[in-house]
Design an enzyme around this catalytic site. Structure first.
Site, mmCIF file in Angstrom:
data_model
loop_
_atom_site.group_PDB
_atom_site.id
_atom_site.type_symbol
_atom_site.label_atom_id
_atom_site.label_comp_id
_atom_site.label_asym_id
_atom_site.label_seq_id
_atom_site.Cartn_x
_atom_site.Cartn_y
_atom_site.Cartn_z
ATOM 1 N N CYS A 2 6.784 -8.520 3.068
ATOM 2 C CA CYS A 2 5.295 -8.469 2.737
ATOM 3 C C CYS A 2 4.811 -7.087 3.114
ATOM 4 C CB CYS A 2 4.454 -9.526 3.525
ATOM 5 S SG CYS A 2 5.161 -11.087 3.173
ATOM 6 N N GLY A 28 5.301 -6.889 -2.332
ATOM 7 C CA GLY A 28 5.377 -8.594 -2.635
ATOM 8 C C GLY A 28 4.145 -8.603 -3.791
ATOM 9 N N ASN A 102 4.120 -9.536 8.615
ATOM 10 C CA ASN A 102 5.220 -8.908 7.518
ATOM 11 C C ASN A 102 6.516 -9.442 8.457
ATOM 12 O OD1 ASN A 102 7.221 -8.192 5.907
ATOM 13 N ND2 ASN A 102 7.164 -6.091 6.638
ATOM 14 N N GLY A 103 7.151 -10.368 8.035
ATOM 15 C CA GLY A 103 8.383 -10.736 8.859
ATOM 16 C C GLY A 103 8.803 -12.135 8.696
ATOM 17 N N TYR A 261 16.852 -0.693 -0.423
ATOM 18 C CA TYR A 261 15.841 -1.396 -1.759
ATOM 19 C C TYR A 261 14.349 -1.639 -1.568
ATOM 20 C CZ TYR A 261 14.419 -5.263 -4.882
ATOM 21 O OH TYR A 261 13.810 -5.593 -5.947
#
Length: 500
Positions: A2, A28, A102-103, A261
């Site tokens: 995210c 996201g 985020n995670g 990526y």
């Protein structure tokens, strides 16, 4: 994976939080949300879709206030199709907290039971982010019990207690009503978070925290630095900034997949420029291509746009081969890797990419991609290349073989979903993809490339490549449970389809 953003100013922040989310949209595409604080009142708006489609002018007008946080969601935990799972989340005690994360927590189920039985807190979603928020709220309550004020010491004590309870990856930002803004990072520093500042003409210094430095550049902030693993940052309403190391044994292990990526090439994470890292990966990959394939058999090098482009360009230059853009990308399609569901990913490939026969006709091509995870996308791409006239198709991946589940926030949770989850060789992968050969670099090369770019980082989280989980709490039984859970979910989906 995210994206999070936090902004504290003395002027309205809604537009700039929205702009920052656009810059993080690549992290996201399933949901987006913004929360702002105006005095003691929070304002929220969030929904399922891209940033541009979630918010309207009328929504933005209601997001008043000079402190705000935002979130773009790519689901790895919880219900991806429920608006209730969208962030930022909120609890009304203590003080009122808006929160974005985020995670991925690896002990979320245990924490849910603790929160209900011991902390007496109710969770209304299946999201591990709501779990993390309630752990933070519970520890803030303890730190301010018996009439103690919410000082920076109390805030840091709460984060310190949170670190002792929580396992997994997390980069977080929170706004506490009437108090200030908090940001913190997990003790292994797996997920990225940085901060920056901007001095206004009236002398006020505003602050931003974000998943990536690209938002600082885009909004005119000076990027100060990344938060250290286990570190917390507190900004009170007067603009005073404090930092504290809140982990007992912090150690930095950034996620290698960010550089391969996920992150934007114009971001710098933990002192490593993402674009420069991808160029270097191209140089290393060139050595392995030279060993695996006679260069006389390669007419042209082509990237799979967009994230593989720097790697492919550098590889072609090192090998002295022509570089061509054989695939044209539809800019209005999402990234197939982070689309939910294998069938959706497969169908979207041909809508996303168009092969130009003029670049393929009668040629032997080397396709370069950032990674091969499930193999669905690459199988379609190889087929498209052959249909466009390629006589030979070689495939090179800048990332090593993805052989293990990633439990820290990337959607590759089970071995059965991974093309190389059972240890397939490059030759076996080539047969499945329909390619003449597939070339992977070893994981040691990936780790060395990144470590050489910032020697202060001793190692990176390469768990999806080598099965070494830096948090130390992932057992074979844990992975078996993930497999069983995924299998049960697939069975339920099939059963629902047969009922229709």
């Amino acid at each position: 994976m995210c994206g999070i953003i936090g902004l504290m100013s003395d002027t309205p922040v809604n537009q700039r939080v929205y702009d920052a989310l656009h810059l993080l949209q690549h992290r996201g595409q399933d949901a987006a949300g913004i929360a702002t604080l105006d005095g003691l009142q929070f304002h929220f708006f969030k929904g399922l879709d891209l940033v541009r489609d979630v918010f309207r002018t009328r929504n933005m007008r209601d997001l008043t206030g000079s402190i705000g946080i935002g979130h773009v969601r790519y689901p790895t935990q919880g219900n991806a199709t429920s608006p209730d799972e969208c962030q930022p989340f909120y609890v009304n005690a203590p003080f009122g907290i808006a929160f974005a994360h985020n995670g991925n927590l690896t002990n979320a189920d245990d924490l849910r039971r603790e929160l209900y039985d011991t902390d007496r807190r109710h969770l209304n979603t299946t999201s591990d982010s709501e779990v993390l928020l309630n752990v933070l709220a519970s520890e803030l309550s303890r730190a301010t019990s018996e009439g103690r004020r919410l000082t920076k010491t109390a805030v840091f004590d709460a984060v310190r207690a949170l670190h002792r309870r929580v396992r997994g990856s997390y980069a977080c930002v929170a706004v506490i009503a009437g108090k200030g803004m908090l940001a913190f990072r997990d003790p292994c520093g797996i997920r990225p978070i940085c901060w920056g500042s901007n001095k206004l003409e009236n002398g006020f210094t505003e602050y931003m925290v974000s998943s990536e430095s690209v938002t600082m550049i885009g909004l005119g902030f000076k990027t100060e630095r990344d938060l250290k693993p286990g570190e917390a940052m507190w900004i009170d309403l007067e603009g005073n900034v404090s930092f504290s190391q809140c982990a007992d044994e912090p150690s930095l292990h950034p996620c290698a997949f960010e550089f391969v990526y996920f992150a934007r090439p114009d971001s710098t994470i933990d002192g490593i420029n993402v674009y420069a890292a991808r160029l270097r990966l191209g140089e290393i990959l060139a050595d392995h291509v030279r060993e695996a394939v006679d260069l006389k058999d390669i007419d042209v090098v082509m990237p799979i746009p967009d994230s593989a482009r720097p790697c492919a360009q550098q590889l072609a230059q090192v090998l002295g081969l022509p570089y061509r853009e054989g695939f044209i990308k539809n800019r209005y399609m999402g990234r197939t890797f982070i689309m939910p569901g294998q069938t959706v990913r497969k169908k979207s490939v041909r809508q996303k990419l168009n092969a130009m026969p003029v670049e393929f006709e009668g040629k032997s091509v080397l396709l370069v991609d950032d990674s091969i995870v499930r193999g669905t996308t690459m199988t379609e791409i190889v087929r498209m290349a052959r249909e466009a006239g390629a006589v030979k198709v070689f495939v090179a991946s800048s990332a090593p073989r993805v052989m293990f589940p990633n439990v820290y926030g990337i959607d590759m949770p089970t071995r059965s979903e991974l093309l190389c989850g059972d240890g397939k060789s490059a030759e076996e992968v080539a047969k499945i993809l329909g390619a003449d050969a597939v070339i992977y670099p070893p994981v040691e090369d990936l780790n060395k490339v990144l470590c050489d770019m910032n020697p202060s980082v001793e190692s990176f989280d390469c768990s999806c490549f080598d099965g070494r989980y830096v948090t130390g709490d992932i057992t074979p039984e844990y992975l078996d449970a993930l497999d069983a859970k995924a299998a049960a979910a697939k069975t339920a989906v099939k059963a629902a389809g047969s009922d229709d």
